[in-house]
Design an enzyme around this catalytic site. Structure first.
Site, mmCIF file in Angstrom:
data_model
loop_
_atom_site.group_PDB
_atom_site.id
_atom_site.type_symbol
_atom_site.label_atom_id
_atom_site.label_comp_id
_atom_site.label_asym_id
_atom_site.label_seq_id
_atom_site.Cartn_x
_atom_site.Cartn_y
_atom_site.Cartn_z
ATOM 1 N N HIS A 166 36.303 47.849 68.184
ATOM 2 C CA HIS A 166 35.759 46.486 68.272
ATOM 3 C C HIS A 166 34.801 46.189 67.115
ATOM 4 O O HIS A 166 33.890 45.376 67.244
ATOM 5 C CB HIS A 166 35.035 46.261 69.606
ATOM 6 C CG HIS A 166 35.872 46.521 70.811
ATOM 7 N ND1 HIS A 166 36.623 45.552 71.438
ATOM 8 C CD2 HIS A 166 36.090 47.675 71.513
ATOM 9 C CE1 HIS A 166 37.260 46.074 72.465
ATOM 10 N NE2 HIS A 166 36.966 47.367 72.537
ATOM 11 N N SER A 296 33.602 39.261 39.039
ATOM 12 C CA SER A 296 32.977 37.938 39.086
ATOM 13 C C SER A 296 32.736 37.430 37.681
ATOM 14 O O SER A 296 32.412 38.204 36.769
ATOM 15 C CB SER A 296 31.651 37.997 39.849
ATOM 16 O OG SER A 296 30.961 36.763 39.764
ATOM 17 N N LYS A 302 29.842 43.199 39.355
ATOM 18 C CA LYS A 302 30.515 43.095 40.643
ATOM 19 C C LYS A 302 31.937 43.629 40.537
ATOM 20 O O LYS A 302 32.653 43.366 39.578
ATOM 21 C CB LYS A 302 30.550 41.645 41.115
ATOM 22 C CG LYS A 302 30.967 41.465 42.573
ATOM 23 C CD LYS A 302 30.743 40.012 42.998
ATOM 24 C CE LYS A 302 30.960 39.848 44.493
ATOM 25 N NZ LYS A 302 32.370 40.024 44.856
ATOM 26 N N GLU A 309 43.507 43.142 48.269
ATOM 27 C CA GLU A 309 43.660 41.699 48.428
ATOM 28 C C GLU A 309 45.083 41.256 48.083
ATOM 29 O O GLU A 309 45.660 40.404 48.762
ATOM 30 C CB GLU A 309 42.640 40.968 47.551
ATOM 31 C CG GLU A 309 41.213 41.078 48.069
ATOM 32 C CD GLU A 309 40.185 40.486 47.109
ATOM 33 O OE1 GLU A 309 40.592 39.992 46.031
ATOM 34 O OE2 GLU A 309 38.984 40.524 47.420
#
Length: 441
Positions: A166, A296, A302, A309
């Site tokens: 969960h 980025s 970053k 993805e």
């Protein structure tokens, strides 16, 4: 064979179809066009063997079909994939290109299409293209991904961490156990997809217009199948029933369903990798994903989980394709399904996407993953669910009180349990995090 400018190889029926279907600007999948060529070549040679076609003319036809099969003439199939649902236009396209290449005495219908109909040849090309691409592209890619994940399962076997259910802390597991689970998911997907190949290889070739085999020699289909199987090494067989094979495309629907399951598995795996790699300071940071590019245009340093993805986007497209394929599979009316081009487009795209996505995930992500052992082990020690291991010694209710006290105070579980009267020997035995992760080792 005479040399003709490539832009003039097709004939009048192809010109009409190009004008009639200005829909997507996307032609039929190259693999289907190539298999049309391969089938036409085999058919010509078989018709010559059967004494139905002049051997010299048959060889000219076959040579042209071979060129299509080799991918030399992909640009000669300009008709939009959203066309007449039987694929008649693309079958005629193949007939015309081959007839033009083979010589003026070759007729597109009487010679190139001898013993055939669009209704049996085009779906046969779709089935065999899918069979070929799965066997020689997707399955090897899935095997590569499963092996990469299994290698990490071995490498991370001793890295203990907090399990999560969960999305909340749970009892300890090892990072290796998680990667072993991912490897098993991919292996199961490999088996699911592989189980569809037998039915994909059952083609309606020889059924001609409606499945009866009108205008074809009784040995034509079996001989063509045998020749194609010998040439490619694929398992190509007769249909379970000629009318089922002509009217229904259930094998394509089944294959797509297996691909959808693989897409679901890859989504689970890729999302877990993204979550475990989140951070580096404000996320979980249990693993470090390979740094492939700047993450980025404004935030220096970053790094983003770009491959996971991509894989989840691929999976979404495959799942969408499967919905269209299911709808297309329903469009079998009496003796013919009339959504075959759509089925071909979506199924071949799904196979290609999953093969590419699996390789990317294996080579540019999984192979370079590193474990943040310090963070993983710290989470294992912090998880209050480790109190579960105290249940056999002090009972569920008493363990619950210890967990609540530790949670409200922010103090370590061991310290609170000690103050609650649990002896040190019991704590050492129960709160061995690696033993918790592998209780039956």
């Amino acid at each position: 064979m005479r040399s003709i400018p490539r832009e003039e190889l097709w004939g009048g029926e192809t010109v009409k179809a190009v004008a009639n279907f200005p829909v997507s600007g996307e032609p039929i999948p190259p693999a289907v066009a190539r298999w049309l060529g391969r089938i036409k070549a085999a058919a010509a040679r078989v018709n010559a063997d059967l004494g139905l076609l002049d051997p010299e003319k048959a060889e000219r036809i076959a040579a042209a079909g071979d060129r299509i099969a080799a991918g030399e003439l992909d640009d000669q199939f300009p008709i939009d994939v959203f066309q007449t649902g039987s694929g008649t236009s693309s079958n005629m396209n193949a007939n015309e290109v081959i007839a033009t290449l083979a010589g003026e005495d070759v007729h597109a219908n009487d010679d190139v299409n001898m013993g055939q109909s669009s209704n049996d040849v085009f779906p046969s090309a779709v089935h065999l293209a899918a069979l070929d691409e799965i066997a020689n592209d997707l399955l090897p890619a899935l095997r590569e991904l499963a092996d990469a994940l299994q290698a990490k399962a071995v490498e991370f076997d001793d890295v203990v961490k907090s399990g999560r259910t969960h999305l909340m802390d749970a009892v300890p597991v090892t990072l290796g156990q998680e990667f072993g689970g991912y490897a098993a998911q991919v292996r199961q997907g490999y088996d699911r997809v592989g189980a569809t190949l037998h039915r994909l290889g059952q083609t309606p070739l020889g059924g001609t217009a409606v499945g009866t085999g009108l205008n074809t020699h009784p040995e034509f289909a079996s001989r063509v199948r045998a020749r194609l199987a010998k040439e490619t090494g694929l398992t190509i067989s007769a249909p379970a029933d000629p009318f089922e094979s002509q009217a229904a495309r259930d094998a394509l629907v089944e294959a797509s369903g297996a691909l959808k399951t693989v897409a679901v598995s890859l989504t689970k795996i890729a999302n877990d990798l993204r979550l475990m790699g989140s951070g580096p300071r404000a996320g979980l940071a249990e693993i470090v994903l390979p740094e492939l590019q700047k993450g980025s245009s404004i935030m220096p340093g970053k790094v983003n989980p770009v491959i996971p993805e991509v894989v989840t986007q691929v999976a979404a497209q495959v799942i969408g394709n499967d919905t269209a394929i299911a709808v297309g599979g329903m469009q079998g009316h009496f003796e013919l399904n009339v959504f075959v081009p759509l089925l071909a487009r979506n199924l071949l795209q799904s196979i290609k996407l999953l093969a590419s996505g699996s390789r990317l995930l294996a080579e540019r992500c999984v192979a370079g993953i590193e474990a943040n052992r310090e963070n993983c082990e710290r989470y294992a020690e912090l998880t209050l669910s480790a109190a579960t291991a105290l249940n056999p010694y002090i009972g569920y209710d008493r363990a619950t009180e210890i967990v609540k006290a530790a949670a409200s105070s922010g103090r370590p579980l061991r310290e609170v349990a000690r103050e609650a009267g649990v002896d040190e020997e019991t704590l050492d035995k129960a709160l061995d995090y690696r033993a918790m992760a592998k209780p039956h080792y």
